[in-house]
Write an enzyme that holds these catalytic residues in place. Structure first.
Site, PDB file in Angstrom:
ATOM      1  N   HIS A 475       6.116  -3.503  -2.112  1.00 58.46           N
ATOM      2  CA  HIS A 475       5.142  -2.380  -1.566  1.00 58.46           C
ATOM      3  C   HIS A 475       5.544  -2.498  -0.161  1.00 58.46           C
ATOM      4  CE1 HIS A 475       2.394   0.939  -1.417  1.00 58.46           C
ATOM      5  NE2 HIS A 475       1.995   0.334  -0.208  1.00 58.46           N
ATOM      6  N   GLU A 476       4.892  -3.650   0.537  1.00 56.89           N
ATOM      7  CA  GLU A 476       4.923  -3.552   1.819  1.00 56.89           C
ATOM      8  C   GLU A 476       6.521  -3.633   2.494  1.00 56.89           C
ATOM      9  OE1 GLU A 476       2.454  -2.719   3.485  1.00 56.89           O
ATOM     10  OE2 GLU A 476       1.066  -2.943   1.789  1.00 56.89           O
ATOM     11  N   HIS A 479       7.821  -0.240   2.719  1.00 64.87           N
ATOM     12  CA  HIS A 479       7.452   0.172   4.260  1.00 64.87           C
ATOM     13  C   HIS A 479       8.041  -0.317   5.355  1.00 64.87           C
ATOM     14  CE1 HIS A 479       3.870   2.621   3.356  1.00 64.87           C
ATOM     15  NE2 HIS A 479       3.224   1.624   2.880  1.00 64.87           N
TER      16      HIS A 479
END
Length: 696
Positions: A475-476, A479
């Site tokens: 997820h990160e 980003h």
């Protein structure tokens, strides 16, 4: 503030002759920041004054280009400081943060209300179609004009003054809120004494609690901290119910333990000030003000989505609760399931239904291999490559650095990975930038960081992750790719500078690749034997992908609803935040056995700043996009389909905010998203796909 240093004596103001102009962390000391900020604020004010006072007629070049290029020193100093304040703070940095936060807020508020500057922007906006601008320039002008209006540029003098006071005060309160939560997390430890304290814990968790104790100067003992990556597995495995209750109670009471770190009065004041801010700007509520520039547009649209999901999630959670109660009775435990029991008995039910337990999975999810899988996925999708650099300065020995290059070997970005919990780091997981991307003036490539909070394994042993932890890495990193692949001209629209309910799409869609067999087969290798995860285990994981989804959705959606209700208030005089939270939860029928994912006194997403205020729903809104978006790859029969990956990169990861997000999604997908894809993904409607998850 003190007088500014000269560049010769202050590394924050000097030219950085490090490779890729990375911050020279070893030379930077806390005492450098105050004078560096003072010099940077002064330089930026001078640049803004020069633009506003320019006697020549406003042009895009002498107004918008000049505005976009202003404040470079401030961006550089702030990029270092604010990242350290979150990831590696100290009492000295916290004192500076308390001082600088309101000064920075006033600085940018003054720019947003600068009458001369706004007159030039307004003049350009009034004849936007006559200026011969390209699409990106039109978008920048539109967003700039809107940003100034929303900052109070059109207000009368008295209203401007009051708005400026509110913005300053909110910055002060947000900083204090965040520091209070960090203080509770850093100062609160649960010691596990003797066999009773370690009862039920697997070997890897016993080792992690020993390492946590050693990190806190308690070598030879065992502790649980309030870091999610340590306390959640403790609540899952500990058979000592009294200790589970104690640890859980401390965890959910962060920010409301009384004393100097109590956040309840801060929340009450922030909510009231946000209402006043919105009313000054012509909005009935703060939620209406915040959502005006989002994909959702209105509070009613947000509640429409939340209210559609809530009853399905609640009904599923109640079914799950009954199954846990039955398991407790089967274990001859004469208890009524409480919140501190949920994770413990959920693990037992999952083991019974799916023959699956975390202790069997974790050895296959080594942190280093999951990081490499995230890199390899990006290579297959977008052609980028990652080379670890051990010669670049970092702000902590734990931090690792990679150079990112494109398929032709050209430098794209630097990526910092900061993965382990420590007392100097706030909890959670996030992506940030030391430097953003732009082409205006010169080609500037980004420096991006992922900060996470995993419990470190003992020296010489690999750090093992749960599946939720592994999804957090992906997820990160999604980003991070959004920042690193940015390919726009103007810094104000680069990378993740997109509406809050769109910014989670690139991160959440990236999670899907982790759960695919094509990725797991290469990264899920046993830490001791090196053998790949057996197909039978992979099948059981896939079969259990929506297990406990009612619980996960209820704890998240409840937090989003409470956030929206706080910010839908038209008046907030003398509000009791905890009582208000309780009334909202009672009103929606919150199951007593589940707490909000983030209770109000430690809800840093919403109260440590304005980032996710009236915006915590964004993860769910973006999940509509990620579920529907990944379905395109599934429909293509190839999760690395080159044509789809190219569109995803071009219209989403590289595009920043160069176009409206609805248009960006449509350009990638070829149509608008299907809301039912979210319900199918979470297992509430028809076919099921894998469940999303990260430290939200």
């Amino acid at each position: 503030m003190t007088a500014p240093d000269t560049p010769e004596s202050n590394p924050l103001l000097a030219a950085w002759d490090t490779p890729f102009e990375t911050p020279p962390f070893a030379a930077i000391r806390p005492e450098h920041f105050r004078p560096a900020f003072e010099a940077a604020f002064a330089a930026h004010r001078a640049e803004i004054d020069a633009i506003a006072a320019d006697p020549s007629p406003a042009t895009f070049a002498n107004t918008i280009d000049a505005l976009e290029l202003s404040g470079e020193t401030l961006s550089r100093v702030g990029g270092v400081f604010w990242n350290l304040a979150g990831a590696h703070t100290s009492p000295e940095l916290q004192a500076i943060e308390r001082e600088i936060s309101p000064i920075a807020a006033k600085h940018f508020s003054d720019i947003g209300m600068n009458a001369g500057l706004f007159a030039r922007i307004d003049a350009l906006w009034s004849r936007v179609d006559e200026l011969g601008l390209d699409d990106e320039q039109k978008r920048v002008l539109e967003l700039t004009h809107k940003r100034f209006v929303r900052s109070g540029a059109k207000l009368a003098l008295q209203a401007k003054q009051r708005l400026s006071q509110i913005v300053e005060r909110l910055a002060t309160l947000g900083t204090q809120f965040s520091q209070n939560v960090l203080a509770d997390e850093a100062d609160t430890l649960v010691e596990l004494e003797g066999e009773a304290g370690l009862a039920g814990l697997p070997d890897w968790l016993v080792a992690a609690t020993a390492q946590a104790a050693e990190d806190h100067g308690l070598k030879g003992r065992h502790i649980v901290t309030l870091s999610r990556s340590l306390i959640e597995p403790f609540l899952q495995f500990s058979s000592n119910r009294a200790l589970r209750e104690k640890a859980y109670g401390l965890w959910i009471r962060r920010g409301e333990m009384g004393g100097a770190s109590d956040n309840r009065a801060i929340v009450a004041e922030m909510v009231a000030l946000r209402v006043e801010r919105a009313r000054l700007l012509g909005y009935r509520t703060f939620a209406a003000y915040k959502l005006d520039t989002s994909m959702a547009k209105t509070p009613e649209a947000v509640r429409g989505l939340l209210d559609r999901v809530w009853p399905m999630a609640r009904a599923r959670a109640l079914e799950e609760r009954d199954a846990l109660q039955a398991m407790a009775q089967q274990d001859d435990a004469s208890i009524v399931i409480a919140a501190h029991d949920w994770r413990y008995y959920a693990a037992k039910v999952r083991a019974a239904r799916h023959n699956l337990d975390e202790g069997e999975i974790k050895p296959y999810l080594q942190l280093d291999r999951v990081i490499q899988a995230a890199f390899d996925t990006a290579t297959r999708l977008f052609g980028v490559r990652f080379s670890e650099r051990r010669d670049l300065p970092t702000y902590h020995p734990d931090v690792r650095t990679w150079e990112v290059t494109d398929a032709a070997g050209r430098h794209l970005a630097l990526f910092y990975g900061d993965y382990f919990a420590r007392s100097s780091k706030r909890s959670g997981a996030w992506m940030s930038s030391f430097r953003g991307q732009r082409k205006l003036g010169r080609d500037v490539r980004p420096i991006v960081v992922n900060v996470l909070n995993f419990a470190r394994a003992p020296e010489g042993q690999p750090t093992l992750l749960s599946f939720d932890d592994a999804r957090t890495v992906f997820h990160e990193f999604g980003h991070a790719l959004h920042g690193m692949l940015s390919d726009v001209t103007y810094p104000s629209i680069a990378g993740t500078a997109v509406p809050r309910d769109f910014v989670e799409f690139p991160s959440q869609v990236y999670e899907h690749w982790l759960m695919r067999p094509e990725v797991l087969r290469t990264c899920a290798l046993h830490a001791r034997t090196g053998e790949p995860m057996p197909q039978a285990l992979l099948d059981r994981i896939q079969a259990a992908r929506n297990f406990n989804q009612g619980f996960a959705t209820v704890e998240y959606v409840a937090s989003a609803i409470v956030d929206m209700e706080f910010h839908a208030l038209e008046s907030a005089t003398d509000i009791d935040p905890v009582a208000f939270e309780r009334r909202v939860l009672d009103g929606i029928g919150m199951p007593a056995e589940i707490a909000m994912r983030h209770r109000t006194p430690h809800f840093t997403h919403v109260f440590s700043g304005d980032g996710y205020s009236a915006g915590y729903y964004s993860y769910l809104w973006s999940e509509v996009l990620d579920a529907d978006g990944f379905a395109a790859f599934e429909e293509a029969g190839d999760i690395f389909d080159p044509e789809l990956a190219g569109r995803l990169k071009r219209h989403v990861y590289a595009a920043g905010s160069s176009r409206d997000p609805e248009l960006a999604y449509r350009a990638f997908r070829g149509r608008d998203p299907d809301v039912d894809a979210l319900l199918r993904k979470r297992g509430f409607l028809g076919e099921v796909a894998e469940a999303g998850g990260e430290e939200r």
